[in-house]
Write an enzyme that holds these catalytic residues in place. Structure first.
Site, PDB file in Angstrom:
ATOM      1  N   ARG A  60       0.854  -1.192   0.000  1.00 49.53           N
ATOM      2  CA  ARG A  60       0.000   0.000   0.000  1.00 49.53           C
ATOM      3  C   ARG A  60       0.889   1.243   0.000  1.00 49.53           C
ATOM      4  O   ARG A  60       1.044   1.914   1.004  1.00 49.53           O
ATOM      5  CB  ARG A  60      -0.915  -0.025   1.214  1.00 49.53           C
ATOM      6  CG  ARG A  60      -2.160   0.807   0.962  1.00 49.53           C
ATOM      7  CD  ARG A  60      -3.226   0.534   1.913  1.00 49.53           C
ATOM      8  NE  ARG A  60      -2.719   0.417   3.267  1.00 49.53           N
ATOM      9  CZ  ARG A  60      -3.451   0.030   4.295  1.00 49.53           C
ATOM     10  NH1 ARG A  60      -4.700  -0.298   4.123  1.00 49.53           N
ATOM     11  NH2 ARG A  60      -2.946  -0.048   5.499  1.00 49.53           N
ATOM     12  N   LYS A 167       6.371 -16.706   9.317  1.00 53.21           N
ATOM     13  CA  LYS A 167       5.904 -16.934  10.677  1.00 53.21           C
ATOM     14  C   LYS A 167       5.369 -15.625  11.267  1.00 53.21           C
ATOM     15  O   LYS A 167       5.712 -14.580  10.728  1.00 53.21           O
ATOM     16  CB  LYS A 167       7.020 -17.519  11.542  1.00 53.21           C
ATOM     17  CG  LYS A 167       8.165 -16.526  11.782  1.00 53.21           C
ATOM     18  CD  LYS A 167       9.139 -17.052  12.769  1.00 53.21           C
ATOM     19  CE  LYS A 167       8.831 -16.514  14.133  1.00 53.21           C
ATOM     20  NZ  LYS A 167       9.881 -15.717  14.752  1.00 53.21           N
ATOM     21  N   LYS A 201      19.365 -22.423   6.976  1.00 55.15           N
ATOM     22  CA  LYS A 201      20.766 -22.309   7.408  1.00 55.15           C
ATOM     23  C   LYS A 201      21.510 -23.584   7.011  1.00 55.15           C
ATOM     24  O   LYS A 201      21.051 -24.689   7.300  1.00 55.15           O
ATOM     25  CB  LYS A 201      20.838 -22.116   8.927  1.00 55.15           C
ATOM     26  CG  LYS A 201      20.268 -20.774   9.380  1.00 55.15           C
ATOM     27  CD  LYS A 201      20.389 -20.635  10.890  1.00 55.15           C
ATOM     28  CE  LYS A 201      19.621 -19.427  11.401  1.00 55.15           C
ATOM     29  NZ  LYS A 201      20.301 -18.167  11.263  1.00 55.15           N
ATOM     30  N   GLU A 235      20.642 -15.553  22.147  1.00 57.54           N
ATOM     31  CA  GLU A 235      20.902 -14.341  21.358  1.00 57.54           C
ATOM     32  C   GLU A 235      21.480 -13.275  22.258  1.00 57.54           C
ATOM     33  O   GLU A 235      21.079 -13.159  23.421  1.00 57.54           O
ATOM     34  CB  GLU A 235      19.596 -13.808  20.770  1.00 57.54           C
ATOM     35  CG  GLU A 235      18.957 -14.727  19.778  1.00 57.54           C
ATOM     36  CD  GLU A 235      17.740 -14.045  19.168  1.00 57.54           C
ATOM     37  OE1 GLU A 235      17.927 -13.312  18.196  1.00 57.54           O
ATOM     38  OE2 GLU A 235      16.631 -14.231  19.685  1.00 57.54           O
ATOM     39  N   HIS A 259      11.706 -22.461  15.560  1.00 54.43           N
ATOM     40  CA  HIS A 259      13.128 -22.743  15.321  1.00 54.43           C
ATOM     41  C   HIS A 259      13.681 -23.884  16.204  1.00 54.43           C
ATOM     42  O   HIS A 259      14.352 -24.783  15.714  1.00 54.43           O
ATOM     43  CB  HIS A 259      13.974 -21.489  15.560  1.00 54.43           C
ATOM     44  CG  HIS A 259      13.496 -20.284  14.808  1.00 54.43           C
ATOM     45  ND1 HIS A 259      12.908 -20.370  13.557  1.00 54.43           N
ATOM     46  CD2 HIS A 259      13.524 -18.968  15.103  1.00 54.43           C
ATOM     47  CE1 HIS A 259      12.600 -19.152  13.139  1.00 54.43           C
ATOM     48  NE2 HIS A 259      12.953 -18.279  14.061  1.00 54.43           N
TER      49      HIS A 259
HETATM   50  C1  BG6 Z   1      13.303 -14.705  14.347  1.00 51.72           C
HETATM   51  C2  BG6 Z   1      12.771 -14.143  15.632  1.00 51.72           C
HETATM   52  O1  BG6 Z   1      12.437 -15.664  13.825  1.00 51.72           O
HETATM   53  O2  BG6 Z   1      14.572 -15.320  14.595  1.00 51.72           O
HETATM   54  C3  BG6 Z   1      13.736 -13.140  16.225  1.00 51.72           C
HETATM   55  O3  BG6 Z   1      11.518 -13.503  15.385  1.00 51.72           O
HETATM   56  C4  BG6 Z   1      15.106 -13.760  16.370  1.00 51.72           C
HETATM   57  O4  BG6 Z   1      13.279 -12.668  17.466  1.00 51.72           O
HETATM   58  C5  BG6 Z   1      15.550 -14.406  15.064  1.00 51.72           C
HETATM   59  O5  BG6 Z   1      16.008 -12.733  16.734  1.00 51.72           O
HETATM   60  C6  BG6 Z   1      16.836 -15.195  15.255  1.00 51.72           C
HETATM   61  O6  BG6 Z   1      17.302 -15.612  14.015  1.00 51.72           O
HETATM   62  P1  BG6 Z   1      18.847 -15.821  13.742  1.00 51.72           P
HETATM   63  O7  BG6 Z   1      18.894 -16.285  12.319  1.00 51.72           O
HETATM   64  O8  BG6 Z   1      19.512 -14.494  13.959  1.00 51.72           O
HETATM   65  O9  BG6 Z   1      19.305 -16.856  14.722  1.00 51.72           O
END
Ligand code: BG6
Length: 516
Positions: A60, A167, A201, A235, A259
Site C-alpha cells: 500500500r 511466521k 541455514k 541471542e 526454530h
Molecule cells: C526470528 C525471531 O524468527 O529469529 C527473532 O523472530 C530472532 O526474534 C531471530 O532474533 C533469530 O534468528 P537468527 O537467524 O539471527 O538466529
C-alpha cells in the site's frame, strides 16, 4: 609439518528453476529489504535464477515500478555493504515491477493479474507464480482468499502457483488450525510453503547429512548410549525495536514452537526413506507427535521463564531492561527467556530428556546442540587415582562459528594415570569457507523448484502448538511475579539452572571450547 584441511566434495549443480514470476506482498516492509531482495541478489549473483524471471512488489504505497526499483536499490546497498554486486543487481533491477494496493481491495488483485500478464509478455515468465506473504500474520488468510477469488492460484499442467507464508503461523493451536483451514479453502497443501528461516541455514541442513550420510553415529544415536540432549539458541540482541510484536509473542511463540522444534525434530527423527519432501516431513512430524504432553503440574517443574533486566553485554555496554525498551509495557510479563525439559516418548528416545532453552540478551550468540553420551563404566579405573570418568559429548554448533566437536578423555602424559578432556574439532570454514548469504536463498530457490522438504507442513505446525500450549496456558494463568529475573549479558535465570540441577545435570555454555 602441518597439512591444510582438504575435502573431497561431491557437488551436484542444483536443478535449474524454470520460468516464473515472484510476487512479494508487503514489499515495502522490513523483510523485503533486509532479506528477500538481498537473497534474490545472491541467487542472481550465483546464476541460480532463470532468465525468464520477474519480481512484482505489492504494497500500500503510492509507488510505480521505477520508484520501487530506486527504493530497493538504496535499501540493498545499505543492507549488503561489501557484498553488493552491481552486475547481479542490474540484472535483477530490470526485472522489478510494482503494484500499489491494499490486501482488502479486489481491484488491486485485478491490477496484479494485469501486471502478471505484462511481465509474462516482457520476460516470458509463463504461468508460474511464487507468492511471498511478507505481511503481518493477520493478512495471510485474506491475501490467499483474494488470490483465489481473482483466479490467480491455478496449479495444473499449464503452470503452478505456490504461496510462501512467513511466521508466526497462528498464536496457539486453535488459530493455527483455523489458518490452515482458511488457506486450504483456496490452496492445496502442496501449494503452501510455511517458512522457518532456520531450515535455510546450511548448518541446520547439515544435521541431516551428518546423521544419515555417516555410518558411525546412527548406531549410538539412541537411549542406550545418549544420556540427554541440550538445544540452546541464545541471542545477544534484545528486542531491537520490535516490541509491538514481541509483547504479543514472547520467547515460546517467537523461537521455541518453530526454530527450536525444527532443531529438535532433525536431531531426533528416524532416517527417512528418501529426501522426498513428504518422507522427511513425515519423520519430523512423528517426533513432535511423540512428545509427551505436559500436565499443568508438569509445566510447573519442567518449564521455566525469564525476562532480562538491565545489564552489561560482552561489548562492555550497559543495556536497558526489557521493561525499559521502547513500546514495552512497564510491568510487562512477556518472557524473553524460556527453558524446558521435553521427553520424546518413542522407542529410540524413551527416558532421554531433551533440554531446550532460548533467550534474548544472553551472554553471547550461540546456537548449539550438545549430545551428552552416557559415561563408560568406572570399574577398570577402580584401583587408580581416576575417581570419575567424564562423559563424551558431541557438540554441534550452528552459530556463530559453525562446527562439530567430539569431546573425549585422553591420558595426560606422565607416570601418574590422569585423564584430561580433549576435543576433536571440525570447523566448517576450514573446509568450505563461508559465503555471505541471508539464509533465504535455498528456501526461495527450493520453493521455485517445487521442493517443500525444508518447509513446515500444516500437521507439524499444529503438533508444535500442542506441545507448547499447556505451557502457555499455565503461564498466562499464573503471570510471572519475579520478572526481571536475569541481568542482560548472562546465561539466563537461576530457575533454568535449577531445572537441570534437579536431574543432577547442568547447562553447557561451551562457546569457548570449540576451536572455530
Ligand atoms: C526470528 C525471531 O524468527 O529469529 C527473532 O523472530 C530472532 O526474534 C531471530 O532474533 C533469530 O534468528 P537468527 O537467524 O539471527 O538466529
Amino acid at each position: 609439518m602441518t597439512t591444510e584441511p582438504s575435502t573431497d566434495t561431491q557437488r551436484l549443480s542444483p536443478r535449474p528453476v524454470g520460468p516464473c514470476a515472484m510476487v512479494i506482498f508487503g514489499a515495502a516492509g522490513d523483510l523485503t529489504k533486509r532479506k528477500l531482495l538481498p537473497a534474490l541478489h545472491f541467487l542472481a549473483r550465483d546464476d541460480l535464477l532463470p532468465e525468464p524471471f520477474a519480481v512484482i512488489g505489492f504494497a500500500r504505497r503510492d509507488w510505480d515500478s521505477e520508484r520501487f526499483r530506486r527504493q530497493m536499490e538504496s535499501d540493498i546497498q545499505a543492507f549488503l555493504p561489501g557484498n553488493f554486486r552491481q552486475e547481479a543487481w542490474d540484472w535483477l533491477k530490470n526485472r522489478l515491477y510494482f503494484v500499489p494496493g491494499s490486501f482488502q481491495d479486489p481491484e488491486a488483485f485485478s491490477r496484479l493479474r494485469e501486471m502478471l500478464a505484462e511481465v509474462d509478455r516482457l520476460h516470458q515468465t509463463g504461468r508460474n507464480t511464487l507468492y511471498y506473504l511478507a505481511t503481518p500474520p493477520e493478512q495471510f488468510a485474506i491475501v490467499a482468499q483474494q488470490l483465489g477469488a481473482a483466479g490467480l492460484t491455478p496449479d495444473d499442467h499449464k503452470g503452478w502457483s505456490r504461496v510462501i507464508i512467513e511466521k508466526p503461523f497462528g498464536r496457539d493451536l486453535e488459530s493455527a488450525r483455523s489458518l490452515n483451514q482458511k488457506l486450504r479453502s483456496t490452496l492445496a497443501e502442496r501449494q503452501i510453503y510455511r517458512i522457518d528461516h532456520y531450515l535455510g541455514k546450511e548448518t541446520v541442513q547439515n544435521l541431516l547429512v551428518f546423521r544419515f550420510a555417516n555410518g558411525i553415529f546412527e548406531p549410538i544415536w539412541n537411549r542406550r548410549y545418549v544420556d540427554h540432549i541440550q538445544i540452546t539458541v541464545a541471542e545477544e540482541l534484545g528486542v531491537e525495536g520490535r516490541a509491538n510484536y514481541y509483547e504479543t509473542s514472547g520467547a515460546i511463540r517467537d523461537m521455541v514452537a518453530n526454530h527450536l522444534f525444527q532443531l529438535l525434530s532433525l536431531i531426533a527423527m528416524e532416517p527417512p526413506n528418501s529426501f522426498d519432501a513428504n518422507a522427511v516431513r513425515d519423520e519430523k512430524e512423528k517426533v513432535l507427535a511423540a512428545i509427551a504432553p505436559m500436565s499443568p503440574e508438569d509445566v510447573l517443574v519442567r518449564a521455566v521463564r525469564g525476562q532480562y533486566g538491565e545489564g552489561m553485554i560482552t561489548t562492555g555496554q550497559i543495556v536497558p531492561a526489557y521493561r525499559q525498551e521502547p513500546n514495552v509495557y512497564p510491568e510487562s510479563r512477556t518472557e524473553t527467556y524460556a527453558a524446558m525439559k521435553l521427553m520424546v516418548d518413542n522407542w529410540r528416545w524413551a527416558g532421554v530428556p531433551f533440554y531446550l532453552r532460548t533467550g534474548k540478551r544472553m551472554r553471547g550468540r550461540l546456537t548449539e546442540i550438545v549430545v551428552h553420551f552416557k559415561r563408560a563404566p568406572h570399574i577398570l579405573f577402580r584401583e587408580t587415582p581416576v575417581h570419575h570418568l567424564n562423559p563424551n559429548m558431541l557438540i554441534i554448533r550452528m552459530q556463530p562459528r559453525e562446527g562439530i566437536s567430539l569431546q573425549f578423555s585422553a591420558k595426560v602424559p606422565g607416570p601418574v594415570l590422569e585423564l584430561g578432556n580433549v576435543n576433536m574439532d571440525f570447523c566448517y570454514a576450514d573446509y568450505f569457507g563461508t559465503a555471505p548469504a541471508t539464509g533465504y536463498e535455498t528456501l526461495i530457490h527450493d520453493a521455485m523448484r517445487g521442493d517443500a522438504t525444508l518447509f513446515q507442513r500444516g500437521d507439524s505446525v499444529e503438533s508444535a502448538w500442542k506441545v507448547v500450549e499447556p505451557i502457555l496456558d499455565v503461564w498466562s494463568a499464573l503471570p510471572a511475579r519475579e520478572f526481571p529475573n536475569y541481568p542482560a549479558g548472562t546465561w539466563g535465570p537461576a530457575v533454568a539452572d535449577q531445572l537441570l540441577a534437579r536431574d543432577g545435570r547442568h547447562w553447557y555454555n561451551l562457546s569457548s571450547t570449540l576451536r572455530c
